[in-house]
Scaffold this motif. Sequence first.
Motif, mmCIF file in Angstrom:
data_model
loop_
_atom_site.group_PDB
_atom_site.id
_atom_site.type_symbol
_atom_site.label_atom_id
_atom_site.label_comp_id
_atom_site.label_asym_id
_atom_site.label_seq_id
_atom_site.Cartn_x
_atom_site.Cartn_y
_atom_site.Cartn_z
ATOM 1 N N CYS B 135 -3.098 -0.473 -5.267
ATOM 2 C CA CYS B 135 -3.830 -0.839 -3.947
ATOM 3 C C CYS B 135 -2.943 -1.148 -2.672
ATOM 4 N N ILE B 136 -1.697 -1.261 -2.637
ATOM 5 C CA ILE B 136 -0.888 -1.329 -1.405
ATOM 6 C C ILE B 136 -1.000 0.219 -0.724
ATOM 7 N N ALA B 137 -0.606 1.196 -1.736
ATOM 8 C CA ALA B 137 -0.613 2.570 -1.325
ATOM 9 C C ALA B 137 -1.938 2.771 -0.816
ATOM 10 N N GLY B 138 -3.046 2.771 -1.702
ATOM 11 C CA GLY B 138 -4.286 2.983 -1.414
ATOM 12 C C GLY B 138 -4.993 2.172 -0.017
ATOM 13 N N GLY B 139 -4.536 0.999 0.121
ATOM 14 C CA GLY B 139 -5.082 0.287 1.324
ATOM 15 C C GLY B 139 -4.432 1.022 2.653
ATOM 16 N N ILE B 140 -3.080 1.307 2.605
ATOM 17 C CA ILE B 140 -2.648 2.246 3.612
ATOM 18 C C ILE B 140 -3.452 3.212 3.932
ATOM 19 N N TYR B 141 -3.617 4.166 2.768
ATOM 20 C CA TYR B 141 -4.162 5.420 2.940
ATOM 21 C C TYR B 141 -5.542 5.399 3.499
ATOM 22 N N LYS B 142 -6.309 4.209 3.078
ATOM 23 C CA LYS B 142 -7.778 4.033 3.708
ATOM 24 C C LYS B 142 -7.804 3.796 4.969
ATOM 25 N N GLN B 143 -6.657 3.060 5.614
ATOM 26 C CA GLN B 143 -6.450 2.842 7.139
ATOM 27 C C GLN B 143 -6.201 4.187 7.922
#
Lengths: 329, 329, 329, 329
Positions: B135-143
């Motif tokens: 989710c750290i990675a995914g949260g950045i990707y989402k941004q």
Amino acid sequence: MSSGYGNRIRTTIFGQSHSGAIGVTIDGLPAGFRIDMEELQEFLNRRAPGRSKYTTSRKEADKPEFLCGLVGDTTCGAPLTAIIRNTNTRSGDYSNIRDIPRPGHADYTAHIKYGGYEDVSGGGHFSGRLTAPLCIAGGIYKQILQTKGIVIEAGILEIGGNRSDPFSEIEKVREAGDSVGGIIQCRIRGMKPGIGEPMFEGLENKIAQAVFAVPAVKGIEFGAGFGVAEMRGSENNDEFFYDTDGTVKTKTNNHGGILGGISSGMDIIFRVAFKPTPSIAKEQNSISYSEGRNAKLVITGRHDPCIVPRAVPCIEAAAAAAIVDMIEL
Amino acid sequence: MSSGYGNRIRTTIFGQSHSGAIGVTIDGLPAGFRIDMEELQEFLNRRAPGRSKYTTSRKEADKPEFLCGLVGDTTCGAPLTAIIRNTNTRSGDYSNIRDIPRPGHADYTAHIKYGGYEDVSGGGHFSGRLTAPLCIAGGIYKQILQTKGIVIEAGILEIGGNRSDPFSEIEKVREAGDSVGGIIQCRIRGMKPGIGEPMFEGLENKIAQAVFAVPAVKGIEFGAGFGVAEMRGSENNDEFFYDTDGTVKTKTNNHGGILGGISSGMDIIFRVAFKPTPSIAKEQNSISYSEGRNAKLVITGRHDPCIVPRAVPCIEAAAAAAIVDMIEL
Amino acid sequence: MSSGYGNRIRTTIFGQSHSGAIGVTIDGLPAGFRIDMEELQEFLNRRAPGRSKYTTSRKEADKPEFLCGLVGDTTCGAPLTAIIRNTNTRSGDYSNIRDIPRPGHADYTAHIKYGGYEDVSGGGHFSGRLTAPLCIAGGIYKQILQTKGIVIEAGILEIGGNRSDPFSEIEKVREAGDSVGGIIQCRIRGMKPGIGEPMFEGLENKIAQAVFAVPAVKGIEFGAGFGVAEMRGSENNDEFFYDTDGTVKTKTNNHGGILGGISSGMDIIFRVAFKPTPSIAKEQNSISYSEGRNAKLVITGRHDPCIVPRAVPCIEAAAAAAIVDMIEL
Amino acid sequence: MSSGYGNRIRTTIFGQSHSGAIGVTIDGLPAGFRIDMEELQEFLNRRAPGRSKYTTSRKEADKPEFLCGLVGDTTCGAPLTAIIRNTNTRSGDYSNIRDIPRPGHADYTAHIKYGGYEDVSGGGHFSGRLTAPLCIAGGIYKQILQTKGIVIEAGILEIGGNRSDPFSEIEKVREAGDSVGGIIQCRIRGMKPGIGEPMFEGLENKIAQAVFAVPAVKGIEFGAGFGVAEMRGSENNDEFFYDTDGTVKTKTNNHGGILGGISSGMDIIFRVAFKPTPSIAKEQNSISYSEGRNAKLVITGRHDPCIVPRAVPCIEAAAAAAIVDMIEL
């Protein structure tokens, strides 16, 4: 790099529906494996068209020519390339879909992606015909896996929702100039426990990635699949026990042979949903690129009213490509 | 090489439930992107435990520490690594599962694969806790995707088969010392047409590969999904039309925004089936490695009776990892 | 995806010279390998600064902290991440190179590539400091390879063209406020014949790809290397013979243990050319981004007048990363 | 997976010296690129045998047949496969080397690796003939790069140590029934600054990995190459300056256009060392597998006394494969 798959044994598929040839290159095959060419041809025949009244009448024998990678029928360690010549390379029949994309096909998405340079004829690289080289590769992989005791077998589970008499559904839609979807179930027997990886390279991940390469697939589920969503842990958990021969088994197999991405030793079981053949005889609404407005489309030619029967070996082939990439050979 | 994903932007996840830290390394991020740390923390909070009565009470703030890859809060082009310290690194509670594998967990398959050297504590690398770095990675990707107009939103579709009041199902099983599964639906808006590849690197292939990395996922379907198997072509085909603004759309979206592996410009829609949490309070049958015979297992500690609520951002993160790997940034 | 290497065992290096930490994630390590931490530290000490009068005086102990991947000191099959904290994270000393790129460094190329968002401090991700995590990985790989009878040993062949007394050259340039290059030779003993692949994944390809990751490397040659260009076939060909113990050997080893990308069983021998440390005390000509004109640069701080001594273990580490990725473990 | 290269544009080479065909599959080509077939053939002719008195007399026209990937002469986005039929598929001439490995060739190492199943005829997959499909790919890549202003040109730097009259060396060794090595220099003009990656995917890493796929290469060096080892920093550092047109250049180019793995905008320059053709007329010592003892070998047939002239386009092709994989198309 879309048409290649695998880390240890890499399968690269090439060709368009009406190009000079279609084929496959396999890099990483172990040397010294003798391909049973007769068995391979039988496997390819299961996918070939014109075999029954349920399939299109285009009659091209899917007879592979092996360009390299073999000495006799035995792998020599170098990449293996096999091709199938396209005897029908005319593209005259496709003038209308060059302008009007067929609903449910990749015509439109390919048109955007490739800026109009895509090969329209017969669906180009998106044609179901490209599953022939997938089956060449998969047929070889199945033979290799068999020497490891691994057997992959798929079958029709249902067509149009009908499990007891699935082929009757095809009859119905054919008469109506329509098409119908279905579900294929695949079982992989003989998998030793401990194969696969956690996270992104697990058995589910790898099989799913391979299986979605088969055109018309819209879903995949393992073991109890979507059914688990309605189950309780006490129902769904597959309890371990020692079998009489000392092997560890589970009483039920809701996990479909995979836990944490890794094989448990139980059969791997998965099901794949196929959509109905998008090519139907009925007139459909679409758009005309050239005229920039909505347009009607009538698809001529003969098409499988249901792709599911011919897709069965393709699912076996895709699964074999996944498994052969994950085990020590 | 199981815990890495992606060709352009590679996500590598590391850590075990009770190791010193868990974390993620991202290689290939574009330089000059400013991460909104507050928004990221809010995203992580959606996954974190202890937020509601429906989740386990282990209260570790999922607060990432960024070791590198940033200058201030802005990416510098070098690989980004973020970690979360495990404050609870005791492994005393897991002495029983060291010998008796939990049904439905990866204990047994990991035991075979790693020859007994696996980290048993809390499920080790197979723990649901590893979705925090995802989710750290995914949260950045989402941004990052949001700056491209791409928005990924998942939600609970049903729990235990209940769509109208899904949380009530969790109450029921909690009281019974049991657990329950469910279905998450994810929608990706703002995808331009023409993204994705044919065959093995299509949107379905890539999303499926990423999503099966989330523990407990047993199935995935796109658009009409398994429903297509019962449909006719004339129903399932999504007809194209020019919208009033000149964009091409389809009247229906049974294809889930993907044709031939490539985005059509319609929303990408997929659903994911989650099995019930395997850890339940009820006594279960299993085996004892040391005694070589069947054994009873009682799992102590507190566990989520349903993983689905906390898995929602994980599915968004997995989808974001897939999409960010396929578009030009 | 620049900072990862390998197909079977993947080494991903992260960090900047002055970020919170630098480190490495290794995915694919076999489970059950006990790392000799003392031996590893000794290996890291060979690279560390401040050990002799020939190296920079920055004294940071390269003491790795293992975040995950181990149970005790033994690999558990999950990805291993180890970090080294940067105790000196000030970046005040680098205000001038933020505007004036250092000749011979990656300042300018990184500036263009990352659009000014690169981490300038200490060279950021391009710093020689990043060879510390490379050596953590390589030190572990060397231990694993040793259990397979494979020993990797590099040494200084010459510095500034001086083979008989290479260190005297460093003295000379230090006094002159200058720097000097050199050549490292590496020998890999114990390679069984038959390892490596033809074409793009041969031993030379893989070793070269890994070795050029070490900063300042400008050339690599195997066996007789560039010398072969002046040789005749009758001289260069290494004739095969049966040794008294029945093993096949070659009388000479101009091929450096590699034929067709595959090991012959003879020692693998390669040499690597290092350029002089670009950071020198002398004033140099460069450019000023902000002023858009040519500018003078004086580099302050202390720098190794010759990187070669500290690079020796780095070459061993890079070679080990290549070899460990090519053999069955 | 040895015969494939590249992440964005993947080049997979297949075939054996005397198999039905040799060829290449390219996955990831941009759609809409029109190949100049005449220019491509001219490029292939530079590599083809029988063109001059310095090359072997085997006269097979390297005329590629394009099986797919094109509509007319224009790429359609699907994988492109081109093959060259082997008109000479006899393998009778190789009975002796089946038992007695040729010194300097891959016969022995392949024999061990593939357990005796390797294709011995003409060196099988290790034959220099496999550089023909490499040149098909490379010829196409060169054309694509040219549209980006990137020009790759290689030439003979020296043969047998002779720079002023290199071809005279070939005459000498031919008469002596011997062979000779040489050095090729390659220059890549038109590279914008900022291309390439740090660490393992830098320009040097990628070019080196590609170039070592060309048979007989034993070394590679960039810019001042091994010469840097004898230089001082004050000599070797290439000082930056603003050229009259405002572009940043360096006064010298010891760095060969690459700093930190990334292009500086200066020409990329590298040199490659080729060993002498291992096939020589002189009797050589080797071993007999069947007899388990040392044996004499006489290689019959005609062979290039120096591979360097024909290798020039191969180096361009390998470099092009590396560059095309690293830039935005």
